[in-house]
Design a protein around this motif. Structure first.
Motif, PDB file in Angstrom:
ATOM      1  N   GLY A 188     -64.866   3.878 -23.939  1.00  0.00           N
ATOM      2  CA  GLY A 188     -65.795   3.189 -23.053  1.00  0.00           C
ATOM      3  C   GLY A 188     -66.389   1.936 -23.656  1.00  0.00           C
ATOM      4  O   GLY A 188     -67.269   1.308 -23.074  1.00  0.00           O
ATOM      5  N   GLU A 189     -65.923   1.554 -24.830  1.00  0.00           N
ATOM      6  CA  GLU A 189     -66.414   0.349 -25.491  1.00  0.00           C
ATOM      7  C   GLU A 189     -66.014  -0.906 -24.725  1.00  0.00           C
ATOM      8  O   GLU A 189     -66.708  -1.913 -24.760  1.00  0.00           O
ATOM      9  CB  GLU A 189     -65.869   0.297 -26.916  1.00  0.00           C
ATOM     10  N   ALA A 190     -64.875  -0.854 -24.045  1.00  0.00           N
ATOM     11  CA  ALA A 190     -64.396  -1.972 -23.241  1.00  0.00           C
ATOM     12  C   ALA A 190     -63.970  -1.429 -21.874  1.00  0.00           C
ATOM     13  O   ALA A 190     -63.569  -0.271 -21.744  1.00  0.00           O
ATOM     14  CB  ALA A 190     -63.216  -2.654 -23.918  1.00  0.00           C
ATOM     15  N   GLN A 191     -64.075  -2.277 -20.892  1.00  0.00           N
ATOM     16  CA  GLN A 191     -63.670  -1.883 -19.546  1.00  0.00           C
ATOM     17  C   GLN A 191     -62.145  -1.826 -19.468  1.00  0.00           C
ATOM     18  O   GLN A 191     -61.449  -2.659 -20.035  1.00  0.00           O
ATOM     19  CB  GLN A 191     -64.201  -2.888 -18.526  1.00  0.00           C
ATOM     20  N   ILE A 192     -61.655  -0.830 -18.760  1.00  0.00           N
ATOM     21  CA  ILE A 192     -60.211  -0.676 -18.576  1.00  0.00           C
ATOM     22  C   ILE A 192     -59.746  -1.764 -17.616  1.00  0.00           C
ATOM     23  O   ILE A 192     -60.292  -1.896 -16.516  1.00  0.00           O
ATOM     24  CB  ILE A 192     -59.879   0.722 -17.992  1.00  0.00           C
ATOM     25  N   PHE A 220     -54.044   7.085 -15.844  1.00  0.00           N
ATOM     26  CA  PHE A 220     -54.949   6.849 -16.966  1.00  0.00           C
ATOM     27  C   PHE A 220     -56.185   7.736 -16.862  1.00  0.00           C
ATOM     28  O   PHE A 220     -56.682   8.225 -17.869  1.00  0.00           O
ATOM     29  CB  PHE A 220     -55.335   5.364 -17.058  1.00  0.00           C
ATOM     30  N   ALA A 221     -56.643   7.975 -15.644  1.00  0.00           N
ATOM     31  CA  ALA A 221     -57.784   8.899 -15.448  1.00  0.00           C
ATOM     32  C   ALA A 221     -57.412  10.303 -15.913  1.00  0.00           C
ATOM     33  O   ALA A 221     -58.234  11.000 -16.506  1.00  0.00           O
ATOM     34  CB  ALA A 221     -58.205   8.905 -13.985  1.00  0.00           C
ATOM     35  N   ARG A 222     -56.171  10.718 -15.669  1.00  0.00           N
ATOM     36  CA  ARG A 222     -55.713  12.032 -16.139  1.00  0.00           C
ATOM     37  C   ARG A 222     -55.664  12.076 -17.668  1.00  0.00           C
ATOM     38  O   ARG A 222     -55.993  13.100 -18.280  1.00  0.00           O
ATOM     39  CB  ARG A 222     -54.335  12.359 -15.565  1.00  0.00           C
ATOM     40  N   ILE A 223     -55.253  10.976 -18.281  1.00  0.00           N
ATOM     41  CA  ILE A 223     -55.231  10.912 -19.749  1.00  0.00           C
ATOM     42  C   ILE A 223     -56.644  11.056 -20.283  1.00  0.00           C
ATOM     43  O   ILE A 223     -56.894  11.840 -21.212  1.00  0.00           O
ATOM     44  CB  ILE A 223     -54.591   9.598 -20.235  1.00  0.00           C
ATOM     45  N   LEU A 224     -57.590  10.348 -19.699  1.00  0.00           N
ATOM     46  CA  LEU A 224     -58.989  10.436 -20.113  1.00  0.00           C
ATOM     47  C   LEU A 224     -59.536  11.850 -19.907  1.00  0.00           C
ATOM     48  O   LEU A 224     -60.238  12.374 -20.762  1.00  0.00           O
ATOM     49  CB  LEU A 224     -59.850   9.427 -19.370  1.00  0.00           C
ATOM     50  N   ALA A 225     -59.199  12.449 -18.785  1.00  0.00           N
ATOM     51  CA  ALA A 225     -59.690  13.813 -18.481  1.00  0.00           C
ATOM     52  C   ALA A 225     -59.090  14.843 -19.433  1.00  0.00           C
ATOM     53  O   ALA A 225     -59.731  15.856 -19.729  1.00  0.00           O
ATOM     54  CB  ALA A 225     -59.366  14.173 -17.040  1.00  0.00           C
ATOM     55  N   SER A 226     -57.902  14.590 -19.933  1.00  0.00           N
ATOM     56  CA  SER A 226     -57.241  15.563 -20.818  1.00  0.00           C
ATOM     57  C   SER A 226     -57.920  15.657 -22.180  1.00  0.00           C
ATOM     58  O   SER A 226     -57.701  16.627 -22.903  1.00  0.00           O
ATOM     59  CB  SER A 226     -55.768  15.214 -20.993  1.00  0.00           C
ATOM     60  N   VAL A 251     -49.358  -0.492 -25.152  1.00  0.00           N
ATOM     61  CA  VAL A 251     -50.650  -1.113 -25.465  1.00  0.00           C
ATOM     62  C   VAL A 251     -51.045  -0.742 -26.893  1.00  0.00           C
ATOM     63  O   VAL A 251     -50.805   0.383 -27.341  1.00  0.00           O
ATOM     64  CB  VAL A 251     -51.727  -0.650 -24.450  1.00  0.00           C
ATOM     65  N   SER A 252     -51.674  -1.675 -27.590  1.00  0.00           N
ATOM     66  CA  SER A 252     -52.077  -1.415 -28.977  1.00  0.00           C
ATOM     67  C   SER A 252     -53.134  -0.313 -29.047  1.00  0.00           C
ATOM     68  O   SER A 252     -53.927  -0.135 -28.127  1.00  0.00           O
ATOM     69  CB  SER A 252     -52.621  -2.687 -29.631  1.00  0.00           C
ATOM     70  N   ASP A 253     -53.129   0.397 -30.168  1.00  0.00           N
ATOM     71  CA  ASP A 253     -54.107   1.466 -30.388  1.00  0.00           C
ATOM     72  C   ASP A 253     -55.539   0.955 -30.320  1.00  0.00           C
ATOM     73  O   ASP A 253     -56.416   1.609 -29.783  1.00  0.00           O
ATOM     74  CB  ASP A 253     -53.883   2.131 -31.744  1.00  0.00           C
ATOM     75  N   THR A 254     -55.760  -0.211 -30.882  1.00  0.00           N
ATOM     76  CA  THR A 254     -57.108  -0.776 -30.907  1.00  0.00           C
ATOM     77  C   THR A 254     -57.635  -0.969 -29.494  1.00  0.00           C
ATOM     78  O   THR A 254     -58.770  -0.592 -29.182  1.00  0.00           O
ATOM     79  CB  THR A 254     -57.106  -2.129 -31.652  1.00  0.00           C
TER      80      THR A 254
END
Length: 125
Positions: free
Chosen positions: A103-107, A116-122, A92-95
């Motif tokens: 949180g600017e856009a919905q996942i 992905f939740a683990r990535i966010l929590a890290s 997926v692109s960095d942007t």
């Protein structure tokens, strides 16, 4: 007239030596130096090594820190199916990823997974 030209060239030379500042350390949110991976890849299989490098060389420093930090801590613990999922996230692109992380856009549903939740929590660790 010649003196003015010499003075101008001398000023140019002096400013050039100060153009590139002395090495300064960049600091992350926790005060750690932001130099990239803190993990050795010698014990990783080729697939995980590639993912680790791709995590730290995203193209934007913000995503390097998010994905690279996660990879440093978790890459050796991911199952094969989680590795499949992680490689999909790396594509997926960095942007787009940055907008999801902030949180600017919905996942999108297909990416809104426990991994992905683990990535966010890290990000906070």
């Amino acid at each position: 007239m010649m003196e003015a030209g010499n003075a101008s060239r001398k000023a140019d030379r002096c400013s050039c030596t100060r153009y590139i500042p002395a090495r300064r350390h960049l600091h992350s949110f926790k005060g750690q130096t932001m130099t990239g991976t803190t993990r050795s890849s010698h014990d990783l299989d080729p697939r995980r090594r590639r993912a680790l490098v791709r995590s730290w060389r995203r193209g934007t420093r913000e995503m390097d820190l998010v994905l690279g930090g996660f990879a440093d801590a978790q890459i050796d613990r991911l199952t094969e199916s989680e590795m499949d999922e992680y490689e999909t996230i790396l594509a997926v692109s960095d942007t787009e990823l940055f907008r999801w992380v902030t949180g600017e856009a919905q996942i999108p549903q297909e990416y809104d997974t426990p991994l992905f939740a683990r990535i966010l929590a890290s990000r906070g660790s």
